[in-house]
Design a protein around this motif. Structure first.
Motif, mmCIF file in Angstrom:
data_model
loop_
_atom_site.group_PDB
_atom_site.id
_atom_site.type_symbol
_atom_site.label_atom_id
_atom_site.label_comp_id
_atom_site.label_asym_id
_atom_site.label_seq_id
_atom_site.Cartn_x
_atom_site.Cartn_y
_atom_site.Cartn_z
ATOM 1 N N ASP A 193 -0.234 -4.444 16.980
ATOM 2 C CA ASP A 193 -0.636 -3.066 16.706
ATOM 3 C C ASP A 193 -0.619 -2.778 15.210
ATOM 4 O O ASP A 193 -1.504 -2.086 14.691
ATOM 5 C CB ASP A 193 0.294 -2.094 17.438
ATOM 6 C CG ASP A 193 -0.416 -1.345 18.557
ATOM 7 O OD1 ASP A 193 -1.626 -1.585 18.752
ATOM 8 O OD2 ASP A 193 0.229 -0.531 19.227
ATOM 9 N N LEU A 194 0.380 -3.279 14.506
ATOM 10 C CA LEU A 194 0.451 -3.057 13.061
ATOM 11 C C LEU A 194 -0.736 -3.711 12.352
ATOM 12 O O LEU A 194 -1.289 -3.147 11.407
ATOM 13 C CB LEU A 194 1.773 -3.599 12.503
ATOM 14 C CG LEU A 194 3.036 -2.871 12.972
ATOM 15 C CD1 LEU A 194 4.278 -3.537 12.383
ATOM 16 C CD2 LEU A 194 3.001 -1.393 12.594
ATOM 17 N N ARG A 195 -1.156 -4.893 12.820
ATOM 18 C CA ARG A 195 -2.356 -5.506 12.250
ATOM 19 C C ARG A 195 -3.579 -4.642 12.538
ATOM 20 O O ARG A 195 -4.458 -4.489 11.685
ATOM 21 C CB ARG A 195 -2.550 -6.910 12.819
ATOM 22 C CG ARG A 195 -1.618 -7.958 12.229
ATOM 23 C CD ARG A 195 -2.057 -9.358 12.588
ATOM 24 N NE ARG A 195 -1.982 -9.605 14.033
ATOM 25 C CZ ARG A 195 -0.898 -10.027 14.662
ATOM 26 N NH1 ARG A 195 0.215 -10.249 13.981
ATOM 27 N NH2 ARG A 195 -0.913 -10.235 15.968
ATOM 28 N N GLY A 196 -3.644 -4.064 13.737
ATOM 29 C CA GLY A 196 -4.764 -3.196 14.076
ATOM 30 C C GLY A 196 -4.802 -1.909 13.269
ATOM 31 O O GLY A 196 -5.845 -1.275 13.145
ATOM 32 N N MET A 197 -3.656 -1.517 12.719
ATOM 33 C CA MET A 197 -3.592 -0.352 11.840
ATOM 34 C C MET A 197 -3.848 -0.731 10.379
ATOM 35 O O MET A 197 -3.916 0.152 9.510
ATOM 36 C CB MET A 197 -2.210 0.303 11.926
ATOM 37 C CG MET A 197 -1.843 0.855 13.278
ATOM 38 S SD MET A 197 -0.131 1.508 13.232
ATOM 39 C CE MET A 197 0.164 1.812 14.964
ATOM 40 N N GLY A 198 -3.944 -2.024 10.093
ATOM 41 C CA GLY A 198 -4.012 -2.463 8.698
ATOM 42 C C GLY A 198 -2.710 -2.243 7.978
ATOM 43 O O GLY A 198 -2.677 -2.052 6.762
ATOM 44 N N ALA A 199 -1.595 -2.285 8.736
ATOM 45 C CA ALA A 199 -0.298 -1.861 8.205
ATOM 46 C C ALA A 199 0.710 -2.996 8.112
ATOM 47 O O ALA A 199 1.914 -2.755 8.135
ATOM 48 C CB ALA A 199 0.275 -0.751 9.082
ATOM 49 N N THR A 200 0.247 -4.229 7.995
ATOM 50 C CA THR A 200 1.189 -5.327 7.793
ATOM 51 C C THR A 200 1.613 -5.378 6.327
ATOM 52 O O THR A 200 1.106 -4.638 5.490
ATOM 53 C CB THR A 200 0.557 -6.659 8.229
ATOM 54 O OG1 THR A 200 -0.764 -6.762 7.665
ATOM 55 C CG2 THR A 200 0.443 -6.728 9.748
ATOM 56 N N ASN A 201 2.527 -6.269 6.016
ATOM 57 C CA ASN A 201 3.224 -6.287 4.725
ATOM 58 C C ASN A 201 2.254 -6.357 3.542
ATOM 59 O O ASN A 201 1.503 -7.325 3.392
ATOM 60 C CB ASN A 201 4.184 -7.485 4.694
ATOM 61 C CG ASN A 201 5.116 -7.448 3.496
ATOM 62 O OD1 ASN A 201 5.023 -6.572 2.644
ATOM 63 N ND2 ASN A 201 6.013 -8.410 3.431
ATOM 64 N N SER A 202 2.277 -5.331 2.698
ATOM 65 C CA SER A 202 1.435 -5.313 1.498
ATOM 66 C C SER A 202 2.260 -5.056 0.245
ATOM 67 O O SER A 202 1.736 -4.585 -0.764
ATOM 68 C CB SER A 202 0.348 -4.241 1.642
ATOM 69 O OG SER A 202 0.939 -2.972 1.874
ATOM 70 N N LEU A 203 3.540 -5.354 0.308
ATOM 71 C CA LEU A 203 4.416 -5.147 -0.846
ATOM 72 C C LEU A 203 4.121 -6.160 -1.941
ATOM 73 O O LEU A 203 3.853 -7.347 -1.670
ATOM 74 C CB LEU A 203 5.876 -5.257 -0.403
ATOM 75 C CG LEU A 203 6.383 -4.164 0.535
ATOM 76 C CD1 LEU A 203 7.725 -4.552 1.132
ATOM 77 C CD2 LEU A 203 6.493 -2.839 -0.206
ATOM 78 N N GLU A 204 4.190 -5.740 -3.173
ATOM 79 C CA GLU A 204 3.979 -6.651 -4.298
ATOM 80 C C GLU A 204 5.019 -7.777 -4.313
ATOM 81 O O GLU A 204 4.719 -8.902 -4.676
ATOM 82 C CB GLU A 204 4.038 -5.875 -5.623
ATOM 83 C CG GLU A 204 2.765 -5.143 -5.973
ATOM 84 C CD GLU A 204 1.684 -6.063 -6.518
ATOM 85 O OE1 GLU A 204 1.928 -7.283 -6.620
ATOM 86 O OE2 GLU A 204 0.593 -5.558 -6.827
ATOM 87 N N GLU A 205 6.245 -7.468 -3.911
ATOM 88 C CA GLU A 205 7.332 -8.448 -3.951
ATOM 89 C C GLU A 205 7.458 -9.233 -2.652
ATOM 90 O O GLU A 205 8.478 -9.887 -2.422
ATOM 91 C CB GLU A 205 8.651 -7.727 -4.248
ATOM 92 C CG GLU A 205 8.683 -6.989 -5.575
ATOM 93 C CD GLU A 205 8.469 -7.907 -6.760
ATOM 94 O OE1 GLU A 205 8.985 -9.051 -6.712
ATOM 95 O OE2 GLU A 205 7.780 -7.504 -7.716
ATOM 96 N N ARG A 206 6.431 -9.208 -1.817
ATOM 97 C CA ARG A 206 6.488 -9.933 -0.551
ATOM 98 C C ARG A 206 6.551 -11.436 -0.785
ATOM 99 O O ARG A 206 6.144 -11.945 -1.836
ATOM 100 C CB ARG A 206 5.257 -9.609 0.295
ATOM 101 C CG ARG A 206 3.967 -10.168 -0.282
ATOM 102 C CD ARG A 206 2.747 -9.635 0.434
ATOM 103 N NE ARG A 206 1.507 -10.222 -0.097
ATOM 104 C CZ ARG A 206 0.897 -9.801 -1.188
ATOM 105 N NH1 ARG A 206 1.405 -8.793 -1.882
ATOM 106 N NH2 ARG A 206 -0.208 -10.386 -1.610
ATOM 107 N N LEU A 207 7.048 -12.145 0.200
ATOM 108 C CA LEU A 207 7.066 -13.603 0.167
ATOM 109 C C LEU A 207 5.630 -14.104 0.246
ATOM 110 O O LEU A 207 4.879 -13.713 1.142
ATOM 111 C CB LEU A 207 7.885 -14.143 1.346
ATOM 112 C CG LEU A 207 8.232 -15.623 1.333
ATOM 113 C CD1 LEU A 207 9.198 -15.934 0.192
ATOM 114 C CD2 LEU A 207 8.850 -16.021 2.678
#
Length: 298
Positions: free
Chosen positions: A211-225
């Protein structure tokens, strides 16, 4: 910088091209339109700022059929398949960090589930206020600090167990207690902020992630792995989620805190607070006196 704005655009576009998950946005749009229905005035120039799908713009067309409505989105599909034209509103591409509007262009600005991805939220609120005419209204909704706290806890615990440390995976969200002050700092009068907590139940963690992928809401943090995450981490997080945040029927809970904000551009017709000390009656003379007696034995 907190968020990778380019990555947010790409993920919103990917979600729009596939099968977007809009249930939360539908819920928010219904609430925003209900709030607008209590305002007894007509809006003729309306901007919908950053909302990830045209759901709100379409609702505004129905609510204000005589109004001119502009939907600004950072990721409008170039092929027109997902949001085909013609539409009874104008579609433009723009970014929250630099709104493509002139001063005093609108008398109503709205935004649904977008502002929590801002790197400079106070700056964006200032831009929104500048785009509104005197006595113009801003009404929006963004995710608050309780959002996905279960997911954040389980991912952090699983990563600590398997990797010996944690990396940023769930975005930090705004606190409702701060939003009224931010609106005031941006120059809005009569600022209001309130929150609504929605609990969504899923069969398992991977259904939530879909569902989060369908919202375009997965991890977009600059400091992400930046390297791919091992599947073992998500499997362990799913176990922890089921242990800590599941109902008796086995379904897991995911919290979304929705912060609704509103503010008006100052105008001489608006109500203003009285000068301190100008009251002609004591509050104690108006309110009934209440007494409290503690329970016996305490």
């Amino acid at each position: 910088m907190i968020f990778d704005r380019g990555l947010i655009r790409r993920r919103l576009m990917r979600a729009a091209h596939r099968e977007p998950s809009l249930f939360l946005l539908d819920y928010v749009v219904e609430d925003l339109c209900e709030r607008l229905s209590f305002i007894k005035r007509s809006f003729t120039a309306i901007a919908d700022i950053g909302t990830p799908a045209p759901v709100l713009a379409q609702a505004l067309v129905r609510q204000y059929p005589e109004g001119k409505i502009v939907w600004m989105n950072p990721a409008l599909p170039s092929d027109g398949k997902s949001f085909p034209k013609p539409q009874p509103y104008q579609q433009i591409v723009g970014d929250l960090e630099a709104l493509p509007f002139g001063k005093e262009a609108f008398d109503l600005a709205t935004s649904a589930l977008a502002l929590h991805y801002a790197n400079d939220l106070p700056g964006i609120l200032i831009q929104i206020r500048q785009s509104l005419k005197p006595d113009g209204l801003f009404l929006g909704c963004l995710l608050g600090g309780q959002t996905l706290h279960e997911l954040r806890t389980c991912l952090a615990t699983a990563e600590s167990e398997l990797c010996g440390g944690i990396s940023p995976r769930v975005a930090p969200f705004a606190d409702v207690r701060d939003m009224g002050g931010l609106l005031q700092r941006a120059g809005f009068a009569l600022p209001v902020a309130d929150s609504d907590v929605v609990c969504v139940r899923y069969q398992h963690l991977f259904a939530l992630l879909a569902d989060l992928r369908g919202m375009g809401a997965t991890n977009s943090l600059e400091e992400r792995l930046r390297k791919p995450t091992r599947r073992a981490l998500f499997l362990r997080a799913a176990e922890l989620y089921a242990e800590r945040f599941s109902d008796p029927d086995g379904r897991i809970r995911a919290t979304f805190e929705l912060i609704y904000v509103s503010g008006w551009v100052p105008h001489e017709s608006q109500q203003k607070p009285l000068r301190p000390g100008s009251a002609q009656m004591r509050l104690a003379d108006v309110l009934p006196t209440k007494t409290y007696e503690p329970p016996k034995g305490t």
